[in-house]
Scaffold this active site. Structure first.
Site, mmCIF file in Angstrom:
data_model
loop_
_atom_site.group_PDB
_atom_site.id
_atom_site.type_symbol
_atom_site.label_atom_id
_atom_site.label_comp_id
_atom_site.label_asym_id
_atom_site.label_seq_id
_atom_site.Cartn_x
_atom_site.Cartn_y
_atom_site.Cartn_z
ATOM 1 N N LYS A 406 0.937 -1.164 -0.034
ATOM 2 C CA LYS A 406 -0.018 -0.080 -0.046
ATOM 3 C C LYS A 406 0.992 1.193 0.111
ATOM 4 O O LYS A 406 1.817 1.208 0.655
ATOM 5 C CB LYS A 406 -0.897 0.028 1.126
ATOM 6 C CG LYS A 406 -1.489 1.203 1.408
ATOM 7 C CD LYS A 406 -1.971 1.508 2.985
ATOM 8 C CE LYS A 406 -2.126 2.826 3.733
ATOM 9 N NZ LYS A 406 -2.429 2.785 5.187
ATOM 10 N N TRP A 506 -9.487 -0.052 1.684
ATOM 11 C CA TRP A 506 -10.091 0.542 2.625
ATOM 12 C C TRP A 506 -9.922 1.720 3.402
ATOM 13 O O TRP A 506 -10.667 2.061 4.528
ATOM 14 C CB TRP A 506 -11.083 -0.604 3.388
ATOM 15 C CG TRP A 506 -11.646 -1.747 2.728
ATOM 16 C CD1 TRP A 506 -12.619 -1.609 1.734
ATOM 17 C CD2 TRP A 506 -10.915 -2.945 2.673
ATOM 18 N NE1 TRP A 506 -12.660 -3.038 1.335
ATOM 19 C CE2 TRP A 506 -11.745 -3.857 1.774
ATOM 20 C CE3 TRP A 506 -9.893 -3.364 3.477
ATOM 21 C CZ2 TRP A 506 -11.203 -5.115 1.587
ATOM 22 C CZ3 TRP A 506 -9.498 -4.928 3.189
ATOM 23 C CH2 TRP A 506 -10.398 -5.790 2.434
ATOM 24 N N HIS A 507 -8.955 2.398 3.092
ATOM 25 C CA HIS A 507 -8.407 3.536 3.719
ATOM 26 C C HIS A 507 -8.725 4.701 3.161
ATOM 27 O O HIS A 507 -7.734 5.768 3.454
ATOM 28 C CB HIS A 507 -6.911 3.374 4.080
ATOM 29 C CG HIS A 507 -6.714 1.962 4.790
ATOM 30 N ND1 HIS A 507 -5.154 1.532 5.042
ATOM 31 C CD2 HIS A 507 -7.403 1.075 5.469
ATOM 32 C CE1 HIS A 507 -5.219 0.444 5.546
ATOM 33 N NE2 HIS A 507 -6.575 0.328 6.056
ATOM 34 N N TYR A 508 -9.906 4.760 2.606
ATOM 35 C CA TYR A 508 -10.038 6.442 1.930
ATOM 36 C C TYR A 508 -10.413 7.462 2.702
ATOM 37 O O TYR A 508 -10.570 7.249 4.127
ATOM 38 C CB TYR A 508 -10.908 6.056 1.024
ATOM 39 C CG TYR A 508 -12.433 5.262 1.376
ATOM 40 C CD1 TYR A 508 -13.254 5.870 2.199
ATOM 41 C CD2 TYR A 508 -12.654 3.959 0.960
ATOM 42 C CE1 TYR A 508 -14.360 5.002 2.689
ATOM 43 C CE2 TYR A 508 -13.660 3.324 1.381
ATOM 44 C CZ TYR A 508 -14.585 3.895 2.316
ATOM 45 O OH TYR A 508 -15.828 3.099 2.769
#
Length: 572
Positions: A406, A506-508
């Protein structure tokens, strides 16, 4: 957990105790005295604080504020405690594959063609994610203008309930040794701190595989001062003073699971507030539905303008994730994220095993599957060897690990737009993955590191010896992990591979950013009695390799700051 009633402890003794006490009024989950289905909510009620979103930040915030004021916490989902898919590490993939209307995980597809999810359950993303627990870097704390001492206290408050030191089994130990072998130094051992090198972080799963979520933080709440309404969907924020003075939040309208409408108003206490904690998608969406946002867009939807704020919905960013799935010839344990490699070039290396269930890709609605075919995902074009791997991964019990990277940041960002006027519907979200060359460069370096770890001596027993990295790359290109087109040369170009196989981790974040929509006290600029406290306020990046620890901390931190303003914060 040790519970101390401070009113019975002499001051001289209390002053020497070096930990954060739990309040005397602690109630265990599932909080039967104050967490109720919203169908039982009165048509009209009044509270000092109304918090929209019982997620990662909202639960911590609500518990804190209930120390000194009446609090209403509105959550559009249900409890996390009666669903074994949520509560056990083995169920991780199954909550994400459930795309039914009542699922705790709401499917989202960005306009970039990337599949992600929104939480729809008390505890928010902490009830769905891979459980990795790590604090933000000291640089992030400084940039956020937070008080380091209060930050430390707030992290500790969270950690006493949800954080655990994981026990590394064979696969995760091999990944950790592989990261060290390829140069991700130093070896930092176990730590919550975000520091360069290889470390084992915390986990919200305990050693029995049981998940602990932000909802558990409600054990700190005062049952006499808090109400939690479940299956309550907030439709809009109510304002007064419109057209005369600065608008002031006055309450919210919400619907219960049967469609009945309810109104919650703020009390007459001038310190009362509405606080949005609905996440990076939910908070800007609700601001717009309530008339706060880009005026031209709102008018086109027939929404009355409360405040023309063009930055609402802007700066939407999602940390791109790219990965390799590695089929294993040997048995492999169920594990989620535990060790992590933090590189100097802004890429984070993580891993999981057996829990990577990709059968959800076969269960997507027909319309999505057709789009996938239109984008050129054609497993029949693969060599028979690689096709065999695809079939094994998709159609049989998974015997594989995944190593992913990531990127930090990212620099690339996009925007959010309303699609409908119903708060239950997803808005349109664009993240513009890899729009900026800097992000793509980090991805390429990260994938090079992933390949090195996969080929390391430490990982030898978990890979087939005659299968080259190129076959693993081709396998990933064949999987319908997103709706983006595939390019023939992406098998040979890591730049194109990054673009073609990008996934969400899912780290928006973004949409109500500090310095643009809210100030550094998280108050909405030019509106009274309205704050936003969640990841939508983050500007440049998502803190740490996983933001959940910091978002929970933020709920406690801002709650403590608000109590200071009220003159009600207890000294620790």
């Amino acid at each position: 957990m040790i519970l101390i009633c401070w009113r019975f402890v002499p001051a001289a003794i209390a002053a020497t105790i070096f930990f954060l006490p739990s309040p005397c009024y602690s109630e265990p989950a599932p909080f039967a005295s104050f967490a109720k289905n919203s169908v039982s909510a009165p048509p009209v009620a009044y509270y000092d604080y109304i918090i929209v979103g019982g997620g990662t930040a909202g639960c911590a915030l609500a518990a804190t504020l209930s120390e000194a004021a009446t609090v209403l916490l509105l959550e559009r989902g249900g409890l996390p405690y009666n669903d074994p898919r949520i509560s056990n590490v083995a169920g991780f993939a199954y909550t994400l594959s459930d795309i039914s209307p009542g699922s705790p995980s709401q499917l989202v597809i960005s306009t970039d063609g990337v599949i992600t999810h929104r939480a729809r359950v008390l505890g928010g993303g902490t009830a769905l994610n891979a459980g990795f627990y790590t604090r933000a870097s000291s640089e992030f704390v400084t940039r956020s203008r937070w008080d380091p001492k209060l930050v430390e206290e707030s992290y500790e408050w969270v950690e006493k309930v949800v954080a655990h030191e994981p026990q590394l089994q064979q696969f995760q130990s091999a990944v950790r040794e592989g990261m060290l072998e390829v140069g991700m130094m130093p070896d930092n051992g176990f730590t919550y701190e975000h520091i360069q090198g290889t470390k084992t972080g915390g986990s919200t799963f305990d050693r029995n595989g049981k998940r602990h979520t932000a909802a558990d933080l409600l054990q700190y709440a005062d049952p006499a001062k808090i109400a939690v309404h479940l299956h309550a969907t907030v439709q809009r924020i109510l304002f007064k003073n419109q057209g005369k003075w600065k608008p002031r939040a006055d309450g919210v309208e919400f619907r219960d699971s049967l469609g009945a409408s309810h109104t919650a108003y703020l009390t007459k206490d001038p310190r009362s507030e509405v606080i949005l904690a609905a996440g990076a998608i939910g908070s800007p969406q609700l601001m717009m539905l309530s008339g706060v946002g880009p005026a031209e867009q709102l008018r086109s939807k027939g929404i009355d303008i409360v405040l023309d704020q063009p930055m609402v919905g802007q700066g939407m960013a999602d940390n791109p994730m790219n990965a390799l799935i590695i089929p294993s010839p040997n048995p492999i344990e169920i594990s989620l994220i535990q060790p992590v490699g933090i590189t100097p070039f802004g890429s984070y290396i993580e891993s999981a095993s057996r829990s990577i269930d990709l059968t959800w890709a076969l269960k997507l609605p027909e319309g999505i599957t057709n789009k996938t075919k239109q984008y050129g995902v054609d497993p029949n074009a693969l060599t028979s060897t690689v096709k065999g791997f695809v079939d094994r991964i998709l159609r049989s019990p998974l015997q594989a690990g995944i190593i992913l990277e990531k990127i930090m940041g990212p620099v690339s960002s996009g925007h959010l737009e309303l699609l409908t006027l119903d708060a239950k519907d997803n808005p349109l979200v664009t993240f513009n993955y890899f729009k900026e060359p800097e992000d793509l460069e980090k991805c390429v370096k990260g994938m090079e590191m992933v390949i090195k770890v996969a080929k390391s001596r430490a990982m030898a027993r978990y890979r087939y010896p005659l299968v080259p990295a190129q076959a693993l790359i081709n396998t990933m290109l064949a999987l319908p992990i997103n709706l983006r087109p595939r390019h023939l040369f992406s098998t040979l170009s890591l730049e194109q591979y990054c673009k073609d196989t990008v996934m969400s981790i899912w780290h928006y974040h973004g949409g109500c950013q500090v310095g643009k929509v809210v100030d550094y006290d998280y108050k909405v600029v030019d509106i009274d009695a309205l704050r936003v406290v969640d990841s939508s306020t983050f500007t440049f990046d998502s803190p740490g390799t996983n933001p959940q620890a910091t978002v929970m901390m933020l709920g406690r931190y801002v709650g403590q700051r608000i109590l200071q303003e009220r003159g009600s914060r207890k000294k620790i």
